[in-house]
Design a protein around this motif. Structure first.
Motif, PDB file in Angstrom:
ATOM      1  N   GLU A  38       0.837  -1.204   0.000  1.00 52.85           N
ATOM      2  CA  GLU A  38       0.000   0.000   0.000  1.00 52.85           C
ATOM      3  C   GLU A  38       0.872   1.255   0.000  1.00 52.85           C
ATOM      4  N   TYR A  39       1.900   1.242   0.850  1.00 51.70           N
ATOM      5  CA  TYR A  39       2.778   2.416   0.942  1.00 51.70           C
ATOM      6  C   TYR A  39       3.573   2.613  -0.354  1.00 51.70           C
ATOM      7  N   ILE A  40       4.071   1.503  -0.929  1.00 51.20           N
ATOM      8  CA  ILE A  40       4.861   1.593  -2.162  1.00 51.20           C
ATOM      9  C   ILE A  40       4.013   2.166  -3.300  1.00 51.20           C
ATOM     10  N   VAL A  41       2.755   1.693  -3.419  1.00 49.50           N
ATOM     11  CA  VAL A  41       1.864   2.218  -4.464  1.00 49.50           C
ATOM     12  C   VAL A  41       1.564   3.691  -4.196  1.00 49.50           C
ATOM     13  N   PHE A  42       1.346   4.025  -2.915  1.00 47.77           N
ATOM     14  CA  PHE A  42       1.101   5.417  -2.510  1.00 47.77           C
ATOM     15  C   PHE A  42       2.287   6.303  -2.901  1.00 47.77           C
ATOM     16  N   GLU A  43       3.492   5.841  -2.584  1.00 46.96           N
ATOM     17  CA  GLU A  43       4.707   6.620  -2.840  1.00 46.96           C
ATOM     18  C   GLU A  43       5.017   6.711  -4.338  1.00 46.96           C
ATOM     19  N   GLY A  48       7.034   8.009  -8.850  1.00 46.17           N
ATOM     20  CA  GLY A  48       7.331   7.280 -10.087  1.00 46.17           C
ATOM     21  C   GLY A  48       6.322   7.542 -11.187  1.00 46.17           C
ATOM     22  N   GLU A  49       5.313   8.375 -10.881  1.00 37.42           N
ATOM     23  CA  GLU A  49       4.237   8.706 -11.823  1.00 37.42           C
ATOM     24  C   GLU A  49       3.594   7.444 -12.411  1.00 37.42           C
ATOM     25  N   TRP A  50       3.332   6.465 -11.549  1.00 32.84           N
ATOM     26  CA  TRP A  50       2.724   5.221 -12.001  1.00 32.84           C
ATOM     27  C   TRP A  50       1.374   5.455 -12.672  1.00 32.84           C
ATOM     28  N   ILE A  55      -1.872  12.821 -11.549  1.00 28.99           N
ATOM     29  CA  ILE A  55      -2.525  12.106 -10.453  1.00 28.99           C
ATOM     30  C   ILE A  55      -1.780  12.247  -9.123  1.00 28.99           C
ATOM     31  N   GLN A  56      -2.564  12.558  -8.080  1.00 27.10           N
ATOM     32  CA  GLN A  56      -2.040  12.623  -6.713  1.00 27.10           C
ATOM     33  C   GLN A  56      -2.586  11.421  -5.946  1.00 27.10           C
ATOM     34  N   THR A  57      -1.748  10.755  -5.169  1.00 23.64           N
ATOM     35  CA  THR A  57      -2.212   9.638  -4.332  1.00 23.64           C
ATOM     36  C   THR A  57      -2.407  10.128  -2.909  1.00 23.64           C
ATOM     37  N   ILE A  58      -3.546   9.772  -2.325  1.00 24.35           N
ATOM     38  CA  ILE A  58      -3.887  10.215  -0.963  1.00 24.35           C
ATOM     39  C   ILE A  58      -4.272   9.005  -0.132  1.00 24.35           C
ATOM     40  N   LYS A  59      -3.612   8.857   1.015  1.00 23.83           N
ATOM     41  CA  LYS A  59      -3.890   7.736   1.913  1.00 23.83           C
ATOM     42  C   LYS A  59      -5.174   8.025   2.688  1.00 23.83           C
ATOM     43  N   THR A  60      -6.020   7.022   2.796  1.00 23.45           N
ATOM     44  CA  THR A  60      -7.239   7.190   3.594  1.00 23.45           C
ATOM     45  C   THR A  60      -6.932   6.982   5.072  1.00 23.45           C
ATOM     46  N   ASN A  69     -13.202  -0.034   3.200  1.00 20.42           N
ATOM     47  CA  ASN A  69     -12.317  -0.890   2.398  1.00 20.42           C
ATOM     48  C   ASN A  69     -11.663  -0.156   1.223  1.00 20.42           C
ATOM     49  N   ILE A  70     -11.243   1.082   1.493  1.00 20.74           N
ATOM     50  CA  ILE A  70     -10.496   1.844   0.487  1.00 20.74           C
ATOM     51  C   ILE A  70      -9.174   2.275   1.105  1.00 20.74           C
ATOM     52  N   ASP A  71      -8.072   1.848   0.497  1.00 22.18           N
ATOM     53  CA  ASP A  71      -6.733   2.127   1.020  1.00 22.18           C
ATOM     54  C   ASP A  71      -6.191   3.465   0.543  1.00 22.18           C
ATOM     55  N   LEU A  72      -6.418   3.739  -0.729  1.00 31.27           N
ATOM     56  CA  LEU A  72      -5.863   4.950  -1.350  1.00 31.27           C
ATOM     57  C   LEU A  72      -6.903   5.622  -2.233  1.00 31.27           C
ATOM     58  N   ILE A  73      -6.767   6.935  -2.363  1.00 32.22           N
ATOM     59  CA  ILE A  73      -7.570   7.690  -3.315  1.00 32.22           C
ATOM     60  C   ILE A  73      -6.625   8.229  -4.392  1.00 32.22           C
ATOM     61  N   LEU A  74      -7.028   8.067  -5.631  1.00 29.17           N
ATOM     62  CA  LEU A  74      -6.315   8.725  -6.723  1.00 29.17           C
ATOM     63  C   LEU A  74      -7.097   9.985  -7.073  1.00 29.17           C
TER      64      LEU A  74
END
Length: 200
Positions: A38-43, A48-50, A55-60, A69-74
């Motif tokens: 989860e953290y690696i995808v967030f980071e 890495g502009e995956w 797009i900004q990644t935001i941790k819930t 049941n949502i870990d991250l928001i794009l």
């Protein structure tokens, strides 16, 4: 005979206790890997502009992680200049992530609980929600409703590979890792299936 019976029961209890401890340890290991993934995808989602440069990644928060049941928001962070791109990009997308040890179950197969939840949401005309969303740490929390949700399944061996690169601080290899294509494919494929199902 009574002594033998008692000893057999004792062995059975010990085996059950051992099995329970083993299952608990395995669950803890999967949970830790899941948190690291989860953290690696967030980071890497941003560094890495995956998901692309807009797009900004935001941790819930923990509540939305567990309850909704949502870990991250794009989040679409910056409007692209292309008018066609604007029409195609939604503002927010919810990501739920799983670490799997085998081929993930199909969306409509028995046992795909997280997939079933999405289908149920479509059936009830109520998509996912995040109760305590914060676009940045100083902003007051807001509620997100009608949120498209996808489930990312990434196999255990791939997670191990990502964790190894992350622990070694190899950001270059992480930024160009093939898993980002796998993730984008899953997001695209699932949203297509959900859209087709919703239209039917």
């Amino acid at each position: 005979q009574e002594i033998i019976q008692r000893d057999l029961q004792e062995v059975e209890r010990a085996e059950l206790s051992f099995e329970n401890r083993k299952i608990q340890q395995e669950n803890e290991q999967v949970s830790k890997k899941g948190e690291l993934l989860e953290y690696i995808v967030f980071e890497q989602g941003e560094l890495g502009e995956w998901f692309g440069k807009f797009i900004q990644t935001i941790k819930t928060c923990k509540y939305d992680d567990i309850k909704n049941n949502i870990d991250l928001i794009l989040k679409l962070n910056e409007e692209p200049s292309n008018e066609e791109a604007k029409k195609k990009l939604a503002s927010y997308l919810g990501l739920a992530m799983d670490v799997t040890f085998e081929t993930p179950k199909g969306i409509f197969e028995e046992g795909g609980d997280k997939f079933k939840r999405i289908i149920d949401e479509i059936n009830n005309n109520s998509l996912a929600e995040v109760k305590y969303f914060k676009a940045d740490k100083d902003a007051p929390p807001e509620k997100l409703v009608g949120l498209p949700r996808v489930v990312l399944n990434i196999q255990d061996s791939t997670v191990d590979e990502l964790i190894e690169l992350w622990l070694n601080g190899d950001s270059e290899k992480l930024a160009s890792h093939w898993v980002q294509v796998h993730i984008i494919y899953q997001i695209s494929a699932q949203l297509s299936v959900y859209e087709e199902y919703a239209r039917k």
